[in-house]
Design an enzyme around this catalytic site. Structure first.
Site, PDB file in Angstrom:
ATOM      1  N   GLY A 146      11.541 -34.759 -24.189  1.00 42.16           N
ATOM      2  CA  GLY A 146      10.916 -35.797 -22.478  1.00 42.16           C
ATOM      3  C   GLY A 146       9.816 -34.820 -21.950  1.00 42.16           C
ATOM      4  CG  LEU A 147       6.297 -35.187 -22.894  1.00 41.12           C
ATOM      5  CD1 LEU A 147       4.995 -35.845 -22.408  1.00 41.12           C
ATOM      6  CD2 LEU A 147       5.648 -33.622 -23.288  1.00 41.12           C
ATOM      7  CE  LYS A 176       1.187 -31.269 -32.261  1.00 35.76           C
ATOM      8  NZ  LYS A 176       2.467 -30.923 -31.776  1.00 35.76           N
ATOM      9  CB  CYS A 235       4.921 -37.202 -26.244  1.00 32.09           C
ATOM     10  SG  CYS A 235       6.594 -36.883 -26.064  1.00 32.09           S
TER      11      CYS A 235
END
Length: 532
Positions: A72-73, A163, A128
């Site tokens: 979750g960063l 990315k 993400c």
């Protein structure tokens, strides 16, 4: 080791491995530790504008085919991260800052802050899969990818590398959008959106329910994505997903990547994974030793000993004998251009295929307390394993390394690691001005040798053998003759009544003293006996 350095949009890497974002990258100490362990560069944890705690545990599921995570960063935020970057940079690390945010302005602000701390490139985490509103939605919209990339490029002076997510139908189109936004390179791929359920507890294991799948299971997807991206854009690509070995890395490199990132491999192979992958990649590369001479490395379970040779098939050209210039799991042959087959082979690059069979022939006897190894030209390739073999057994080794000119000397460093080296060049550009036998005669007068091995042009070997016979020193010579079968049935490689492929290629001084052909005659492809 061959030169394995890489350049990704101006980001210079000592080798093509990088730490992937999300693994041992939240503190400057661990970033530096990974770099010192062998990574060519380290990518930070994805940093946002404010501190973030991430998801509730469980956040990791270990699988047989990789790993599922939903961190979750979590990160300290851009204001507090400068001190961590400083630790890594002060230690000499090459640092890439990974950034995220909720909109283009936040991405640009975080990127600018990290650049002010000294990071050498920016990676945009646009994909993400386990932080709502901070990646997935961007990754699924090509226009958003272009917009976010352009916003960061407008602020950043260092290379910018979006990315991308594999969770789209056409990743090449997203790479094109990133390139349109000014991307200097593309990073592919991020993790695949996935889930694991506990049958016993009857509930998803991750507190976030879904997470990102990484590890070997996604490598074929990553390789396919890199391949498709390479066909669509002109900027460099960094491949990510399931890299644990040099062979894995080469899959990405052959698909079009300039470098690879490693994350889950840390859990399976430990901190040494970067150095291991680098050395394994190097083992598959082609090293240009000097003009018209290259060494080809290949992994093989075949046995091999100093002095033996293999038959190398260059499809469409010929099959020729080659001495093993490297032994061990990753063997090698060293090739100098002298005919159609070798000229064709010298055009081969990493990943090209040849056929090999063997090894064949007898081996050097590595006896004695002090040995002299005399090599002329590319003949060192046939005896370098003996040079190192003597040294490994505790024998003191002296090597006479001769060539026509200094530019044609090869394996000097390997010889120096084994013992003392005496260089001779025909034109006097390095060391002794003259031929190998004259220098060998001088060295023989300096020490008491009880073993001599030699390989090179046959007249040179004849002179060295004669020197040793005169002094009563045991000598072995590695001979070369035209070969067809390599297994002793065709009679093409005959030396008097001996077969070089079967009775040789190593012959003792006593055997050669009885030979009428040695140093005088050879046979051509038709079998005719011709003067040397």
């Amino acid at each position: 080791m061959p030169d394995v350095s890489a350049n990704v949009a101006g980001l210079k890497l000592r080798n093509p491995t990088m730490l992937a974002s999300g693994f041992l990258d939240e503190t400057g100490g661990t970033l530096l530790r990974v770099f010192k362990a062998g990574a060519g560069a380290v990518v930070t944890k994805s940093i946002g504008p404010e501190p973030r705690t991430g998801n509730t545990n469980p956040t990791v599921v270990e699988l047989e085919v990789g790993m599922l995570n939903a961190m979750g960063l979590p990160n300290p935020g851009m204001e507090d991260f400068g001190a961590e970057v400083k630790v890594a940079l002060d230690g000499g690390a090459v640092v890439v800052g990974s950034v995220y945010g909720k909109d283009p302005d936040e991405y640009a602000a975080v990127a600018s802050r990290l650049e002010s701390y000294g990071v050498q490139a920016i990676e945009l985490n646009l994909s993400c899969p386990h932080a709502k509103g901070l990646g997935t939605e961007i990754a699924e919209d090509p226009e958003a990818v272009r917009e976010f990339t352009a916003a960061v490029k407008a602020k950043a002076r260092v290379p910018v590398m979006p990315k991308l997510s594999p969770n789209v139908s056409d990743i090449a189109a997203f790479a094109g959008a990133a390139e349109d936004g000014g991307a200097d390179a593309i990073v592919a791929i991020n993790t695949l959106k996935a889930m694991a359920i506990s049958p016993e507890l009857k509930t998803p294991i991750l507190a976030n329910r879904v997470g990102g799948l990484s590890g070997p299971a996604i490598r074929p997807v990553g390789v396919r994505c890199v391949y498709e991206i390479y066909e669509a854009v002109d900027v460099p690509i960094v491949g990510v997903g399931g890299v644990e070995t040099g062979r894995d890395a080469l899959e990405y490199i052959l698909a079009g990547a300039r470098a690879v990132q490693i994350g889950t491999g840390l859990a399976t192979r430990g901190m040494s994974v970067f150095a291991d992958v680098t050395s394994e990649v190097a083992a598959y590369l082609v090293t240009r030793e000097v003009h018209h001479t290259s060494t080809f490395r290949f992994r093989s379970a075949m046995e091999g000993a100093p002095g033996q040779f293999i038959m190398v098939w260059i499809p469409g050209h010929d099959e020729v004998p080659m001495a093993l210039s490297y032994l061990g799991d990753v063997k090698g042959i060293t090739v100098r251009a002298y005919g159609d087959a070798t000229n064709a082979l010298l055009k081969y690059t990493a990943g090209d295929l040849v056929g090999v069979r063997g090894p064949y022939g007898n081996t050097f006897h590595l006896d004695g307390r002090r040995a002299l190894c005399v090599a002329g030209g590319v003949g060192i390739a046939s005896i370098i394993a003996a040079v190192e073999g003597f040294s490994d057994r505790g024998t003191k080794v002296s090597t006479v390394l001769a060539a026509r000119t200094a530019e044609e000397l090869i394996f000097e460093e390997r010889c120096e690691e084994a013992g003392e080296v005496h260089v001779a060049t025909d034109d006097g550009t390095r060391g002794f001005h003259g031929l190998a036998p004259a220098l060998a005669k001088r060295v023989l007068g300096q020490h008491t040798f009880d073993s001599v091995v030699t390989c090179g042009p046959e007249p040179m070997m004849k002179a060295v053998v004669d020197l040793c016979l005169e002094r009563g020193i045991p000598v072995q010579a590695s001979l070369e003759r035209f070969m067809k079968c390599g297994i002793g049935i065709c009679d093409a490689c005959v030396l008097d009544d001996a077969l070089v492929c079967k009775d040789g290629p190593i012959f003792t001084g006593e055997e050669l003293a009885k030979s009428h052909d040695f140093g005088r005659f050879r046979r051509d492809e038709s079998g005719r006996r011709i003067p040397l």
